[in-house]
Design a protein around this motif. Sequence first.
Motif, PDB file in Angstrom:
ATOM      1  N   ASN A 140       0.852  -1.185   0.000  1.00  0.00           N
ATOM      2  CA  ASN A 140       0.000   0.000   0.000  1.00  0.00           C
ATOM      3  C   ASN A 140       0.896   1.245   0.000  1.00  0.00           C
ATOM      4  O   ASN A 140       2.128   1.146   0.056  1.00  0.00           O
ATOM      5  N   TYR A 141       0.287   2.400  -0.104  1.00  0.00           N
ATOM      6  CA  TYR A 141       1.034   3.657  -0.227  1.00  0.00           C
ATOM      7  C   TYR A 141       2.024   3.842   0.924  1.00  0.00           C
ATOM      8  O   TYR A 141       3.191   4.169   0.711  1.00  0.00           O
ATOM      9  N   GLU A 142       1.562   3.643   2.143  1.00  0.00           N
ATOM     10  CA  GLU A 142       2.430   3.854   3.300  1.00  0.00           C
ATOM     11  C   GLU A 142       3.618   2.889   3.290  1.00  0.00           C
ATOM     12  O   GLU A 142       4.750   3.280   3.580  1.00  0.00           O
ATOM     13  N   SER A 143       3.381   1.646   2.947  1.00  0.00           N
ATOM     14  CA  SER A 143       4.472   0.671   2.850  1.00  0.00           C
ATOM     15  C   SER A 143       5.481   1.084   1.781  1.00  0.00           C
ATOM     16  O   SER A 143       6.698   0.988   1.986  1.00  0.00           O
ATOM     17  N   LYS A 144       4.980   1.539   0.637  1.00  0.00           N
ATOM     18  CA  LYS A 144       5.891   1.998  -0.430  1.00  0.00           C
ATOM     19  C   LYS A 144       6.739   3.168   0.046  1.00  0.00           C
ATOM     20  O   LYS A 144       7.935   3.240  -0.253  1.00  0.00           O
ATOM     21  N   GLN A 145       6.128   4.095   0.775  1.00  0.00           N
ATOM     22  CA  GLN A 145       6.873   5.257   1.265  1.00  0.00           C
ATOM     23  C   GLN A 145       7.973   4.816   2.229  1.00  0.00           C
ATOM     24  O   GLN A 145       9.086   5.330   2.200  1.00  0.00           O
ATOM     25  N   ARG A 146       7.660   3.862   3.084  1.00  0.00           N
ATOM     26  CA  ARG A 146       8.666   3.341   4.013  1.00  0.00           C
ATOM     27  C   ARG A 146       9.803   2.675   3.239  1.00  0.00           C
ATOM     28  O   ARG A 146      10.979   2.863   3.554  1.00  0.00           O
ATOM     29  N   ALA A 147       9.445   1.864   2.246  1.00  0.00           N
ATOM     30  CA  ALA A 147      10.465   1.163   1.444  1.00  0.00           C
ATOM     31  C   ALA A 147      11.357   2.161   0.714  1.00  0.00           C
ATOM     32  O   ALA A 147      12.583   1.997   0.668  1.00  0.00           O
ATOM     33  N   LYS A 148      10.764   3.197   0.150  1.00  0.00           N
ATOM     34  CA  LYS A 148      11.541   4.208  -0.566  1.00  0.00           C
ATOM     35  C   LYS A 148      12.506   4.936   0.370  1.00  0.00           C
ATOM     36  O   LYS A 148      13.662   5.183   0.010  1.00  0.00           O
ATOM     37  N   LEU A 149      12.029   5.292   1.561  1.00  0.00           N
ATOM     38  CA  LEU A 149      12.899   5.970   2.520  1.00  0.00           C
ATOM     39  C   LEU A 149      14.025   5.029   2.963  1.00  0.00           C
ATOM     40  O   LEU A 149      15.184   5.444   3.062  1.00  0.00           O
ATOM     41  N   ALA A 150      13.706   3.773   3.214  1.00  0.00           N
ATOM     42  CA  ALA A 150      14.725   2.807   3.621  1.00  0.00           C
ATOM     43  C   ALA A 150      15.804   2.676   2.549  1.00  0.00           C
ATOM     44  O   ALA A 150      17.003   2.664   2.851  1.00  0.00           O
ATOM     45  N   PHE A 151      15.390   2.618   1.285  1.00  0.00           N
ATOM     46  CA  PHE A 151      16.353   2.506   0.194  1.00  0.00           C
ATOM     47  C   PHE A 151      17.218   3.767   0.090  1.00  0.00           C
ATOM     48  O   PHE A 151      18.428   3.686  -0.111  1.00  0.00           O
TER      49      PHE A 151
END
Length: 189
Positions: A21-32
């Motif tokens: 979902n959007y929030e998970s994608k945002q977390r993944a992008k920040l982690a990367f």
Amino acid sequence: MKNNIAIIVLSHLMDKEGNLNYESKQRAKLAFKIFTKVQARFLITSGCDYREDSDICIADAFSNFLVKYKKMAKENIYCERNSRDTVGDAFFSNLNIYKKLKFNKLIVVTSDYHLKRAREIFEFIYASSIELEFSGVNMRRKDLNLDSEIDSLISFRKTFQNIEKGDMNSISENLFSKHPFYNGKVFKK
């Protein structure tokens, strides 16, 4: 040269096909982004196959997203598939990954509203064994219920009261006997 730093991205939600979902994608992008900036050794994704309608672990969904959309090398990702919540994220990453790889710094990536609880849990489980840092994506969610964060933190404190920080044997005992996600009372998949 890679630094002796690990990143852990805490999962949120996905659909039954494993799309974040959007929030998970945002977390993944920040982690990367952090992974690249600090030249970390590896990135940890976490989460079990929590959906009744899917056998996909959310840790794998995060890994797949990072490989597909961020072109991250699969060998730099460790999937921790045992965790069912933030306590499990900290406990199992410590037990199954830190104990083997001995990184000296862990950067925890989550959402801004979840930072306080994540910090308290990770600091309790990791104690002073390594340096911890926390980073959160800004989530301006209208449906956000901060009461659930407070309730979860109170429940965490109650479950692990009278246990010394970093005492993995006692933490493990309480996790599997008192925590409803790990003692079979709530999560039975």
